[in-house]
Design a protein around this motif. Structure first.
Motif, PDB file in Angstrom:
ATOM      1  N   LEU A   1       0.821  -1.205   0.000  1.00 20.32           N
ATOM      2  CA  LEU A   1       0.000   0.000   0.000  1.00 20.32           C
ATOM      3  C   LEU A   1       0.857   1.258   0.000  1.00 20.32           C
ATOM      4  O   LEU A   1       0.475   2.282  -0.586  1.00 20.32           O
ATOM      5  N   GLY A   2       2.035   1.201   0.626  1.00 18.60           N
ATOM      6  CA  GLY A   2       2.947   2.340   0.590  1.00 18.60           C
ATOM      7  C   GLY A   2       3.409   2.627  -0.831  1.00 18.60           C
ATOM      8  O   GLY A   2       3.449   3.790  -1.271  1.00 18.60           O
ATOM      9  N   MET A   3       3.774   1.577  -1.583  1.00 22.09           N
ATOM     10  CA  MET A   3       4.174   1.750  -2.980  1.00 22.09           C
ATOM     11  C   MET A   3       3.007   2.237  -3.835  1.00 22.09           C
ATOM     12  O   MET A   3       3.183   3.051  -4.748  1.00 22.09           O
ATOM     13  N   LEU A   4       1.804   1.754  -3.517  1.00 24.88           N
ATOM     14  CA  LEU A   4       0.623   2.220  -4.246  1.00 24.88           C
ATOM     15  C   LEU A   4       0.417   3.720  -4.035  1.00 24.88           C
ATOM     16  O   LEU A   4       0.083   4.449  -4.977  1.00 24.88           O
ATOM     17  N   SER A   5       0.652   4.195  -2.815  1.00 25.78           N
ATOM     18  CA  SER A   5       0.473   5.624  -2.542  1.00 25.78           C
ATOM     19  C   SER A   5       1.488   6.478  -3.294  1.00 25.78           C
ATOM     20  O   SER A   5       1.219   7.640  -3.605  1.00 25.78           O
ATOM     21  N   ASP A   6       2.670   5.915  -3.587  1.00 27.65           N
ATOM     22  CA  ASP A   6       3.657   6.651  -4.385  1.00 27.65           C
ATOM     23  C   ASP A   6       3.203   6.801  -5.833  1.00 27.65           C
ATOM     24  O   ASP A   6       3.708   7.659  -6.566  1.00 27.65           O
ATOM     25  N   ARG A   7       2.247   5.988  -6.248  1.00 27.95           N
ATOM     26  CA  ARG A   7       1.704   6.075  -7.605  1.00 27.95           C
ATOM     27  C   ARG A   7       0.426   6.906  -7.658  1.00 27.95           C
ATOM     28  O   ARG A   7       0.292   7.805  -8.484  1.00 27.95           O
ATOM     29  N   VAL A   8      -0.520   6.596  -6.769  1.00 28.73           N
ATOM     30  CA  VAL A   8      -1.836   7.247  -6.861  1.00 28.73           C
ATOM     31  C   VAL A   8      -1.958   8.447  -5.934  1.00 28.73           C
ATOM     32  O   VAL A   8      -2.875   9.266  -6.103  1.00 28.73           O
ATOM     33  N   GLY A   9      -1.085   8.557  -4.944  1.00 27.76           N
ATOM     34  CA  GLY A   9      -1.147   9.678  -4.020  1.00 27.76           C
ATOM     35  C   GLY A   9      -1.620   9.276  -2.632  1.00 27.76           C
ATOM     36  O   GLY A   9      -2.195   8.203  -2.437  1.00 27.76           O
ATOM     37  N   ARG A  10      -1.383  10.161  -1.682  1.00 25.21           N
ATOM     38  CA  ARG A  10      -1.779   9.890  -0.291  1.00 25.21           C
ATOM     39  C   ARG A  10      -3.285  10.100  -0.101  1.00 25.21           C
ATOM     40  O   ARG A  10      -3.948   9.367   0.625  1.00 25.21           O
TER      41      ARG A  10
END
Length: 433
Positions: free
Chosen positions: A301-310
């Motif tokens: 989920l941390g890597m996902l947030s680097d793509r889609v945003g916080r």
């Protein structure tokens, strides 16, 4: 020609930065192991430390009240240690917090019983918990900023997730050891001496964490400039004077997340015991399995947030916890599968908050006041809402209104969701100033 050695770990983290993550995470594991051992063992030591009562819930309520009191030292730790980290560096602050946590754990291990020491027993227990609260509040302020500042651009979400990866490992160690002792010892032995064993181990592990942290590199260039006299020292409340709106935003961002976190990862086994008669040892086992699942989610989920945003991650979490607590907790049954499914479903959405929490908080403030600015309002919110979650849940049960607790969580989630939607701007692409 032979292939060159891998320059990155499986998660794409340069090996040169792995040492930084290890220094922050290893110490954080110890910190949170010590912190959570208390909550998992409260049902065993509460009758030893507090005076007897006709109501079996009274000693547990007393133990959770002190659990909440420890949380109220966290804002002080976030303020004092956060200010120290801004002035003297993150590494020095992290060294201090782990020494403090080890001392608190050792004091818990040697706390006398009410039978032998009378009222002095709960006094010593309270003192130990206050020391641990100060340490944990300071740990979040120093370690989270250290993690985010160690990250290269575009990877702060991933690095941020290690805050809760290491937190969960510490919680797993505490939960796993508590479960192992619960099935290995009789209830009488657990209440007599078994509950002390994890605290002794915690004190020893603090020394190990201290040794690992000695190899860390400082991440705050501003702290070095302050020591050289090139930059004026930040005042203790400078973050609040200069950035009051951002400090208030952290309160709104955090309130739902901290109640959901402490309910789903800590209080839910006790909630199941109190409301559906779930077996104590089995509830600890379910908690341990679900925590492994929760830990695996964090870097993904941390890597996902680097793509889609916080912001999208937080909105997903907020909406889910507005809708889900009432039907999930209302469907809880006295079966292993029921508790496991409910705990894991909640953790999927909870991970959308925990994986980005450190990044969001740190990205709101400049380096000069980042540790105190992120640490104090976060710890204050955790103290008010997270630390009181088990106490509120147990009190509602004692009053015959246990069904109100999930509604309480949903109401706080609604407030936080409004902050995510209307007040929070996306921060993932902003440089750390």
């Amino acid at each position: 020609m032979a292939a060159p050695p891998l320059a990155q770990s499986p998660l794409g983290i340069p090996r040169s930065r792995v040492r930084q993550l290890l220094a922050a995470s290893a110490g954080n594991v110890v910190e949170w192991y010590d912190w959570y051992a208390y909550s998992f063992l409260a049902v065993y030591f509460s009758k030893q430390i507090f005076a007897e009562s006709d109501n079996p819930l009274v000693p547990v309520l007393s133990a959770f009240a002190i659990f909440a009191v420890g949380f109220f030292m966290r804002p002080l730790g976030g303020l004092l240690v956060g200010s120290f980290a801004d002035r003297y560096g993150r590494k020095a602050a992290m060294t201090f917090t782990i020494i403090l946590m080890g001392a608190g754990s050792l004091l818990l291990a040697v706390t006398p019983t009410y039978e032998t020491a009378g009222v002095l027993a709960p006094v010593i227990l309270t003192l130990a918990r206050l020391i641990q609260g100060l340490s944990v509040g300071g740990e979040f302020a120093a370690a989270t900023t250290f993690l985010v500042e160690s990250a290269p651009p575009g990877r702060r979400g991933l690095y941020s997730s290690f805050q809760y990866i290491s937190t969960t490992i510490g919680q797993l160690l505490a939960s796993g050891l508590a479960a192992l002792l619960a099935v290995s010892l009789s209830k009488a032995d657990m209440s007599s001496y078994g509950w002390r064993i994890p605290f002794v181990i915690g004190a020893v592990l603090s020394l190990v964490g201290l040794w690992i942290r000695k190899g860390a590199d400082e991440t705050s260039a501003v702290a070095g400039e302050i020591q050289q006299g090139k930059v004026e020292r930040p005042k203790m409340f400078e973050f609040l004077v200069r950035y009051p709106t951002k400090a208030a935003m952290i309160v709104g961002i955090t309130m739902a997340g901290t109640v959901a976190y402490y309910t789903w990862t800590t209080f839910l086994p006790t909630y199941a015991q109190q409301n559906v008669g779930f077996d104590e040892a089995q509830s600890l086992t379910v908690g341990t399995i679900s925590l492994v699942f929760f830990m695996i989610l964090q870097p993904l989920l941390g890597m996902l947030s680097d793509r889609v945003g916080r912001r999208p991650m937080l909105i997903t979490f907020g909406v889910a916890f507005v809708v889900l607590p009432v039907p999930l907790l209302g469907s809880l049954e006295n079966t292993f599968a029921s508790l496991l499914v409910i705990q894991c479903v909640g953790m999927v959405f909870l991970g959308c908050f925990t994986s980005v929490s450190a990044a969001v908080n740190s990205e709101l403030f400049p380096t000069r006041v980042r540790a105190s600015g992120a640490g104090f309002p976060y710890s204050l919110t955790v103290a008010i809402f997270g630390g009181t979650a088990p106490l509120i849940g147990t009190s509602l049960k004692d009053a015959g209104n246990s069904g109100l607790f999930p509604w309480y969580m949903s109401a706080l989630a609604l407030i936080s969701t409004l902050v995510y939607v209307f007040a929070l701007k996306e921060t993932k692409d902003q440089p750390l100033t």
